[in-house]
Motif scaffolding. Structure first.
Motif, PDB file in Angstrom:
ATOM      1  N   GLY A 120      87.792   9.995  -6.373  1.00 28.79           N
ATOM      2  CA  GLY A 120      87.259  11.327  -6.188  1.00 28.79           C
ATOM      3  C   GLY A 120      86.713  11.932  -7.468  1.00 28.79           C
ATOM      4  N   ARG A 121      86.404  11.087  -8.435  1.00 29.21           N
ATOM      5  CA  ARG A 121      85.865  11.593  -9.691  1.00 29.21           C
ATOM      6  C   ARG A 121      84.994  10.517 -10.312  1.00 29.21           C
ATOM      7  N   GLY A 122      84.322  10.852 -11.370  1.00 30.30           N
ATOM      8  CA  GLY A 122      83.504   9.878 -12.082  1.00 30.30           C
ATOM      9  C   GLY A 122      82.046   9.972 -11.701  1.00 30.30           C
ATOM     10  N   ARG A 123      81.250   9.192 -12.416  1.00 29.80           N
ATOM     11  CA  ARG A 123      79.816   9.192 -12.182  1.00 29.80           C
ATOM     12  C   ARG A 123      79.458   8.126 -11.161  1.00 29.80           C
ATOM     13  N   SER A 124      78.339   8.328 -10.500  1.00 32.28           N
ATOM     14  CA  SER A 124      77.853   7.306  -9.583  1.00 32.28           C
ATOM     15  C   SER A 124      76.919   6.377 -10.359  1.00 32.28           C
ATOM     16  N   ALA A 125      76.766   5.173  -9.880  1.00 31.15           N
ATOM     17  CA  ALA A 125      75.913   4.192 -10.545  1.00 31.15           C
ATOM     18  C   ALA A 125      74.465   4.664 -10.522  1.00 31.15           C
ATOM     19  N   SER A 126      73.800   4.559 -11.657  1.00 29.91           N
ATOM     20  CA  SER A 126      72.421   5.028 -11.742  1.00 29.91           C
ATOM     21  C   SER A 126      71.421   3.888 -11.626  1.00 29.91           C
ATOM     22  N   TYR A 127      71.908   2.645 -11.680  1.00 30.07           N
ATOM     23  CA  TYR A 127      71.077   1.448 -11.629  1.00 30.07           C
ATOM     24  C   TYR A 127      70.168   1.337 -12.846  1.00 30.07           C
ATOM     25  N   ARG A 128      70.559   1.988 -13.922  1.00 29.14           N
ATOM     26  CA  ARG A 128      69.843   1.885 -15.199  1.00 29.14           C
ATOM     27  C   ARG A 128      70.897   1.674 -16.273  1.00 29.14           C
ATOM     28  N   ILE A 129      70.676   0.701 -17.134  1.00 24.09           N
ATOM     29  CA  ILE A 129      71.565   0.488 -18.266  1.00 24.09           C
ATOM     30  C   ILE A 129      70.722   0.356 -19.523  1.00 24.09           C
ATOM     31  N   ALA A 130      71.334   0.607 -20.667  1.00 24.79           N
ATOM     32  CA  ALA A 130      70.628   0.527 -21.941  1.00 24.79           C
ATOM     33  C   ALA A 130      71.231  -0.600 -22.778  1.00 24.79           C
ATOM     34  N   VAL A 131      70.419  -1.173 -23.614  1.00 27.38           N
ATOM     35  CA  VAL A 131      70.882  -2.198 -24.547  1.00 27.38           C
ATOM     36  C   VAL A 131      71.731  -1.502 -25.607  1.00 27.38           C
ATOM     37  N   GLN A 132      72.927  -2.038 -25.865  1.00 28.30           N
ATOM     38  CA  GLN A 132      73.800  -1.464 -26.878  1.00 28.30           C
ATOM     39  C   GLN A 132      73.292  -1.806 -28.275  1.00 28.30           C
ATOM     40  N   SER A 133      73.825  -1.149 -29.298  1.00 26.62           N
ATOM     41  CA  SER A 133      73.368  -1.346 -30.675  1.00 26.62           C
ATOM     42  C   SER A 133      73.557  -2.784 -31.151  1.00 26.62           C
ATOM     43  N   ASN A 134      74.512  -3.524 -30.564  1.00 22.63           N
ATOM     44  CA  ASN A 134      74.727  -4.920 -30.951  1.00 22.63           C
ATOM     45  C   ASN A 134      73.881  -5.894 -30.122  1.00 22.63           C
TER      46      ASN A 134
END
Length: 116
Positions: free
Chosen positions: A66-80
């Protein structure tokens, strides 16, 4: 009158195809009588009961917690340089720890599959 719910509610609404929403709500018990004798239809409660009866959820929240974000289907490349695929995606794919899957790389997209 007892409020109709579930299959009984759906059946009653289907019996009244030419009636207004208000008439259907009233026939299913979703109304009350005020102190001065006027009938007030509770449309919100009626419509929510219909959604529940049809097992339709309009909440975007995670049903487990009952909490949290829903999946946005977009992810970003991390700094590593790594990609982190969150648990919302692995749950939707039905993946468990240790499961193997394939990744096909396209131009700025990945296709995930489990054809092993």
């Amino acid at each position: 009158m007892k409020l109709l719910e579930g299959k009984a509610l759906i059946d009653k609404v289907k019996e009244m195809p030419n009636s207004s929403k208000e008439e259907k709500a009233k026939a299913c018990g979703y109304y009350n009588v005020t102190k001065d004798g006027q009938e007030r239809v509770n449309m919100m409660k009626f419509l929510n009961a219909l959604l529940d009866a049809e097992e339709i959820s309009l909440d975007s929240r995670s049903e487990e917690h009952g909490r949290g974000r829903s999946a946005s289907y977009r992810i970003a490349v991390q700094s590593n340089g790594n990609l982190l695929i969150g648990s919302a995606y692995t749950k939707q794919l039905g993946l468990k720890p240790g499961d193997e899957f394939s990744i096909n790389v396209g131009r700025k997209h990945l296709c995930v599959g489990s054809n092993f």
